[in-house]
Design a protein around this motif. Sequence first.
Motif, PDB file in Angstrom:
ATOM      1  N   VAL A 100       0.853  -1.183   0.000  1.00  0.00           N
ATOM      2  CA  VAL A 100       0.000   0.000   0.000  1.00  0.00           C
ATOM      3  C   VAL A 100       0.886   1.228   0.000  1.00  0.00           C
ATOM      4  N   SER A 101       2.140   0.994   0.310  1.00  0.00           N
ATOM      5  CA  SER A 101       3.051   2.123   0.408  1.00  0.00           C
ATOM      6  C   SER A 101       3.399   2.625  -0.979  1.00  0.00           C
ATOM      7  N   ASP A 102       3.338   3.931  -1.141  1.00  0.00           N
ATOM      8  CA  ASP A 102       3.792   4.504  -2.393  1.00  0.00           C
ATOM      9  C   ASP A 102       5.218   4.991  -2.250  1.00  0.00           C
ATOM     10  N   PRO A 144       2.224   0.602 -13.140  1.00  0.00           N
ATOM     11  CA  PRO A 144       2.503   1.947 -13.658  1.00  0.00           C
ATOM     12  C   PRO A 144       3.366   2.754 -12.690  1.00  0.00           C
ATOM     13  N   ARG A 145       3.091   2.580 -11.416  1.00  0.00           N
ATOM     14  CA  ARG A 145       3.817   3.400 -10.463  1.00  0.00           C
ATOM     15  C   ARG A 145       5.304   3.021 -10.407  1.00  0.00           C
ATOM     16  N   GLY A 148       6.953   4.474 -13.210  1.00  0.00           N
ATOM     17  CA  GLY A 148       7.198   5.888 -12.937  1.00  0.00           C
ATOM     18  C   GLY A 148       8.452   6.074 -12.098  1.00  0.00           C
ATOM     19  N   LEU A 151      11.496   5.566 -14.289  1.00  0.00           N
ATOM     20  CA  LEU A 151      11.771   6.697 -15.169  1.00  0.00           C
ATOM     21  C   LEU A 151      12.353   7.851 -14.379  1.00  0.00           C
ATOM     22  N   ASP A 152      11.840   8.031 -13.183  1.00  0.00           N
ATOM     23  CA  ASP A 152      12.331   9.111 -12.350  1.00  0.00           C
ATOM     24  C   ASP A 152      13.778   8.856 -11.941  1.00  0.00           C
ATOM     25  N   ARG A 178       7.576   4.090 -20.376  1.00  0.00           N
ATOM     26  CA  ARG A 178       6.609   5.183 -20.485  1.00  0.00           C
ATOM     27  C   ARG A 178       5.203   4.653 -20.710  1.00  0.00           C
ATOM     28  N   ALA A 181       3.876   3.131 -17.615  1.00  0.00           N
ATOM     29  CA  ALA A 181       3.497   4.200 -16.670  1.00  0.00           C
ATOM     30  C   ALA A 181       2.175   4.823 -17.086  1.00  0.00           C
ATOM     31  N   ARG A 182       1.891   4.829 -18.371  1.00  0.00           N
ATOM     32  CA  ARG A 182       0.643   5.415 -18.858  1.00  0.00           C
ATOM     33  C   ARG A 182      -0.533   4.472 -18.668  1.00  0.00           C
ATOM     34  N   GLY A 183      -0.290   3.283 -18.170  1.00  0.00           N
ATOM     35  CA  GLY A 183      -1.398   2.377 -17.888  1.00  0.00           C
ATOM     36  C   GLY A 183      -1.599   1.311 -18.943  1.00  0.00           C
ATOM     37  N   TYR A 184      -0.654   1.163 -19.866  1.00  0.00           N
ATOM     38  CA  TYR A 184      -0.790   0.147 -20.909  1.00  0.00           C
ATOM     39  C   TYR A 184      -0.467  -1.231 -20.343  1.00  0.00           C
ATOM     40  N   LEU A 228       8.230   9.708  -1.104  1.00  0.00           N
ATOM     41  CA  LEU A 228       7.137   9.051  -1.835  1.00  0.00           C
ATOM     42  C   LEU A 228       6.759   9.908  -3.011  1.00  0.00           C
ATOM     43  N   LEU A 229       5.918   9.370  -3.824  1.00  0.00           N
ATOM     44  CA  LEU A 229       5.451  10.158  -4.964  1.00  0.00           C
ATOM     45  C   LEU A 229       3.942  10.275  -4.923  1.00  0.00           C
TER      46      LEU A 229
END
Lengths: 229, 503
Positions: A100-102, A144-145, A148, A151-152, A178, A181-184, A228-229
């Motif tokens: 659950v942790s981001d 996706p996260r 992300g 990429l970061d 990418r 990350a966009r949900g594909y 976190l993000l």
Amino acid sequence: MSTPALDGTAAGNQRETVRVVIVDDHAIFRSGLKADLDPRVTVVGEAGTVEQAIEVIARTRPGVVLLDVHLPGGLGGGGREVIAGSAALLGTTKFLALSVSDAAEDVVAVIRAGARGYVTKTISGAEITDAVFRVAGGDAVFSPRLAGFVLDAFGTAPADIADDELDRLSARELEVMRLIARGYSYKEVAKELFISIKTVETHVSAVLRKLQLSSRHELTKWAAERRLL
Amino acid sequence: MTTAPVRPPLVRSSDRMIAGVCAGLAAHLGWPVRMVRIGMAVAALAGGAGFAFYAWLWIMVPTADEAARRNARRPASPIAPAVSTPPAGSLHEPGSAVDPPFSAGTYPPAYPLRGYGPGSISPGAYAPAAGPAPSAMYDAGTPFQTPAAGAVPGTVGAGTAVPVSGVPGTGAWFRVRSMRYGKEILLGSGLLLVAGILIARLLGAEVPLGTLIPAAAILGGAAIAWMQLDETRRAGLVDKTKADQAGGWARLAAGLALVVAGVLVMVSGSGSWEQTWLALLASVAVLGGVALVLLPWGLKFWRDLETERAGRVRETERAEIAAHLHDSVLQTLALIQRRAASENDVVRLARAQERELRGWLFKDPAKDAGQLSGRIKAAAAEVEDGLGNAVDVVSVGDTAMTDRHEALVQASREAMLNASRHGGGPVSVYLEVSDGGVDVFVKDRGSGFDLRGVPEDRLGVRESIIGRMKRHGGTAEIISSPDGTEVRLKLPAAVAENGEGKP
């Protein structure tokens, strides 16, 4: 409400079952997850603390461990510590981090310890089932996260040839990250880039390897900076 | 990860000959008890250093019971430590991330021993130094050799170091107080200072005791007076006098210096130094005697006060957490129970509460309204609350808001609203900020639609997404297929005035 998961060959082809151990300190979550999982996934053990987890994993030798990032017990290292404690089994037992942790540092720490993927706890049972089969088959699972985070951490500029290959992502790997990350889904990524799903999986595995092996100091610095993000 | 060897805490053992000091010390250091006892006895022969050390540990070190009781008061809830970063640990080592609890817990207890141990246990060169200072504190009849004044400077020295060390760094004063073993360290360094002065005198160096002692007495008195006030009152006072700023400190120091100088002049003017010195000696001896008698009570009282104060601080913290949980989580849970029939409502409530709690737990300065990612996330939260569909935001990079970014946020919000309303199911939002510009992708998994056959209400969307992006020099694409729809917004970095509005 369930989405057409990371629908791909992995879930479709696998007719055999996978033995899993669920490691999470909340009994409610464990039982909920058990009920949600596909019948082809056999839960052979459960654990709520670091010590229990290491013991259960060593005893049952499952194919996949669904591992919460935050766990009580041990030296306070949580999921990372469980993987470190089961290092001898890393060849046969795959770890899939659930959280659950981001907090990026938590997730990246577990991945770097040897987990083959990371998904959030809010995803559906079908998606988790798919992720389990994918991990069992040796592939990497990126939410996706996590894409992300990657990429970061690695930056969004493609690698030069001169760069240390572990420290940068190639242009293709960046594209794949990418899109994820966009949900594909993997299948959609393959369609979008006109490549096969197998190639997508290869790229994702390569990124996972870089994430685990890179000593790029920006990576650790970044993880420490960004709570976190 | 290497784990530091964890030493048992320094407590007085119940397996005792006199007060359990030696047994406790042996357990803490991991040495055989017999050796510690013999060492202590040998040290006692060396000018009484062992006695002093023993007495000091007797007074300062709690018994195992006391220590256990104190530890038992720590909060049992796992939330509290997660929510409030412990002030002690974080102040100690702000840099190191992994091990601070260990090292902080392991080393400092040994600190007073390190500073002292070698001197008093091995009757070496240090013995005379470490010996007299504490013995002056506790031996009633120390007549002349160790100046009776030692009793006061002993305590005074410890107190004095507090404000002195705080003067240069403005906020450091309170940090010293709240440091975990700050008091022990200060006491030790104060005593070492006194010992150093005594050695210097023994070696024949000219130490201006006549000036040092009154100065120390004044500073010490002030420090002790300050210690009477509790933390909050002190903070209030400092705040009111603006003493936490450099100017305030300068004023305070100047005032103190003037007062000290005045007292010194007055005292030295009223009679010869001989007389002053004798009078001072006598009064200090009396004070020392009184202090000696009252010290145990004082210490006990002080310790109780400390415990109680720590308890109160925890209580306040707990109350604050409870208040917040009550206003947020409990209310939401009540609402969820009442609306259990509606899955949509429950999910929406849970998501909103989760977001709120996350924001509270991990307060992140980067999430201030001034940053683009913060605004996009806020927009996503708004849409999520409004329509009940999950909107997940992944962001890479960030930038400060400008007017053009404001337009981008508005367009993104519109896209999210559409995706949530028509797509159904969760919506993925991806924000990427790079040197080349900003990209936002909003993807849903609805059945898609044909752009050419746009129904009436989509015209507004067209205007508020595509039109708006164009006006600000960006582009918007809408890609729709039966698998879902994706809106791609692109805002190039700093475009020329006329814009480069691609169709």
